[in-house]
Design an enzyme around this catalytic site. Structure first.
Site, short mmCIF file in Angstrom:
data_model
loop_
_atom_site.label_atom_id
_atom_site.label_comp_id
_atom_site.label_asym_id
_atom_site.label_seq_id
_atom_site.Cartn_x
_atom_site.Cartn_y
_atom_site.Cartn_z
N TYR A 142 21.38 61.37 49.44
CA TYR A 142 22.47 60.89 48.58
C TYR A 142 21.92 60.04 47.44
CZ TYR A 142 26.53 58.32 46.90
OH TYR A 142 27.50 57.75 46.10
N ARG A 175 22.10 62.41 38.98
CA ARG A 175 23.40 62.30 38.30
C ARG A 175 23.35 61.22 37.23
NH1 ARG A 175 28.76 61.08 41.83
NH2 ARG A 175 27.39 59.42 42.60
N TYR A 192 27.04 48.81 41.78
CA TYR A 192 26.52 48.46 43.11
C TYR A 192 25.10 47.92 42.98
CZ TYR A 192 30.11 51.16 45.79
OH TYR A 192 31.25 51.64 46.36
N ARG A 242 36.91 54.55 40.11
CA ARG A 242 37.71 54.54 41.34
C ARG A 242 38.92 55.45 41.25
NH1 ARG A 242 34.29 52.81 45.15
NH2 ARG A 242 33.30 50.88 44.51
N GLU A 259 36.62 58.48 54.75
CA GLU A 259 36.86 58.36 53.31
C GLU A 259 38.19 59.07 53.02
OE1 GLU A 259 33.25 58.75 50.82
OE2 GLU A 259 34.44 60.05 49.53
C1 3EB Z 1 32.02 54.45 47.84
O1 3EB Z 1 33.06 53.85 47.55
C2 3EB Z 1 32.12 55.53 48.87
O2 3EB Z 1 28.98 59.39 44.84
O3 3EB Z 1 30.56 60.45 43.79
C3 3EB Z 1 33.12 57.64 46.99
C4 3EB Z 1 33.49 58.42 45.89
C5 3EB Z 1 31.79 57.54 47.36
C6 3EB Z 1 32.51 59.08 45.14
C7 3EB Z 1 30.17 59.65 44.67
C8 3EB Z 1 30.82 58.21 46.59
C9 3EB Z 1 31.18 58.97 45.49
O4 3EB Z 1 30.93 54.16 47.33
C10 3EB Z 1 31.38 56.76 48.53
#
Ligand code: 3EB
Length: 311
Positions: free
Chosen positions: A113, A120, A174, A187, A294
């Site tokens: 990942y 990306r 992050y 989001r 999720e």
């Molecule tokens: C998160 O909130 C959970 O890598 O495209 C959620 C939505 C998550 C999209 C992505 C990853 C992705 O980080 C994981």
């Protein structure tokens, strides 16, 4: 012809019949029909790079399948995302789904990942540079069986507003403990037009940037639903996204462990679902090992439910 996602397939792939294009994915279906119709009256718009394209009204759909036999997640993500940005140069990206094989394994030096996120990110940098964060659409990133990386996008000519959750750090900020390059997504996205549509990204048990409730499926799902509700409010839907909120609603719930399905269903019934909702519960690994669930959503709204001034 219509376009649909179909889960529970034997392998990731595209299946055409006279009346449908099916985006087939091998994630097991734990509840629901596993089939979601997303667009009607679609016609082929050909291929571009690794992508197959369809048009539906003013929307453009694309599907890319990359083979990951030797662990080249970074390169595969970079290639697919370059193709996506190339073909959507004149439209807005509304939403992207990423289905990532062996998502929590480490084929090379980095967790797969995290390698995906690196490729990306590089594609965003190449195309958008300092404007990247503003260009990031709603997304999901989950595991899938098999060895095909599958990226699906929907874009179009409607204006789109990307939305963040006040309870969470934007994913693109992050800290590096979660990977050398942060995940590139918003989001939620909202299309504020005539028939407003909200796309809520894959949403998990994360507060700030931290995973909470390790090992507790019900608490994780409850926090994920708090996040879904909060991001809907941030998008301008005063009533949020919960049992009592408006709209035509489609939910997808990804569970790491199939045996959590009954417990998950009771939380969903209590906190989220109404009779008219469409919901599919699927088995999928989640991008952080400790995350068990999720939730994502797509909601079509009555214009009165949406306050365009707040997003
Ligand atoms: C998160 O909130 C959970 O890598 O495209 C959620 C939505 C998550 C999209 C992505 C990853 C992705 O980080 C994981």
């Amino acid at each position: 012809m219509h376009l649909a996602f179909r889960f529970g397939a034997s392998a990731a792939g595209l299946h055409h019949s006279t009346d449908a294009v099916d985006i087939a994915l091998p994630n097991a279906v734990l509840a629901g029909t596993g089939r979601e119709q997303w667009a009607a009256n679609v016609s082929s718009a050909g291929d571009s790079g690794s992508l197959s394209l369809w048009r539906s009204g003013n929307a453009l759909w694309g599907v890319g399948l990359g083979n990951i036999d030797d662990g080249v997640f970074e390169e595969a993500a970079l290639t697919l995302y370059r193709d996506v940005f190339h073909v959507t140069a004149d439209v807005s990206l509304y939403r992207i789904w990423n289905f990532i094989p062996r998502i929590n394994d480490t084929d090379r030096a980095l967790e797969n990942y995290r390698a995906f996120c690196r490729g990306r990110f590089q594609a965003f940098e190449e195309f958008f540079g300092g404007d990247s964060e503003r260009r990031m659409p709603a997304a999901s990133g989950v595991g899938t069986p098999g060895d095909k990386l599958c990226v699906v996008f929907v874009a179009g000519t409607d204006p789109v507003v990307h939305v963040e959750n006040p309870l969470q750090v934007p994913a693109y900020r992050y800290p590096s403990q979660y990977g050398p390059r942060a995940p590139s997504f918003a989001r939620a996205s909202i299309l504020p037009g005539q028939t407003p549509r909200l796309y809520v990204s894959g949403t998990a048990s994360i507060r700030g940037s931290e995973s909470l409730h390790e090992g507790d499926l019900c608490a994780q799902l409850a926090l994920a639903l708090d996040n879904v509700d909060a991001v809907a409010r941030a998008a301008g839907i005063a009533e949020g996204l919960n049992r009592n909120s408006p709209g035509q609603r489609l939910f997808r719930v990804y569970l790491r462990h199939p045996e959590h399905q009954l417990a998950a269903q009771s939380v969903l019934d209590e906190r989220l679902l109404r009779e008219a909702d469409v919901v599919n519960v699927l088995q999928a690994d989640i991008c952080r090992r400790e995350l068990l669930a999720e939730v994502e959503a797509s909601v079509v709204l009555d214009p009165s439910a949406f306050d365009a001034t707040s997003s």
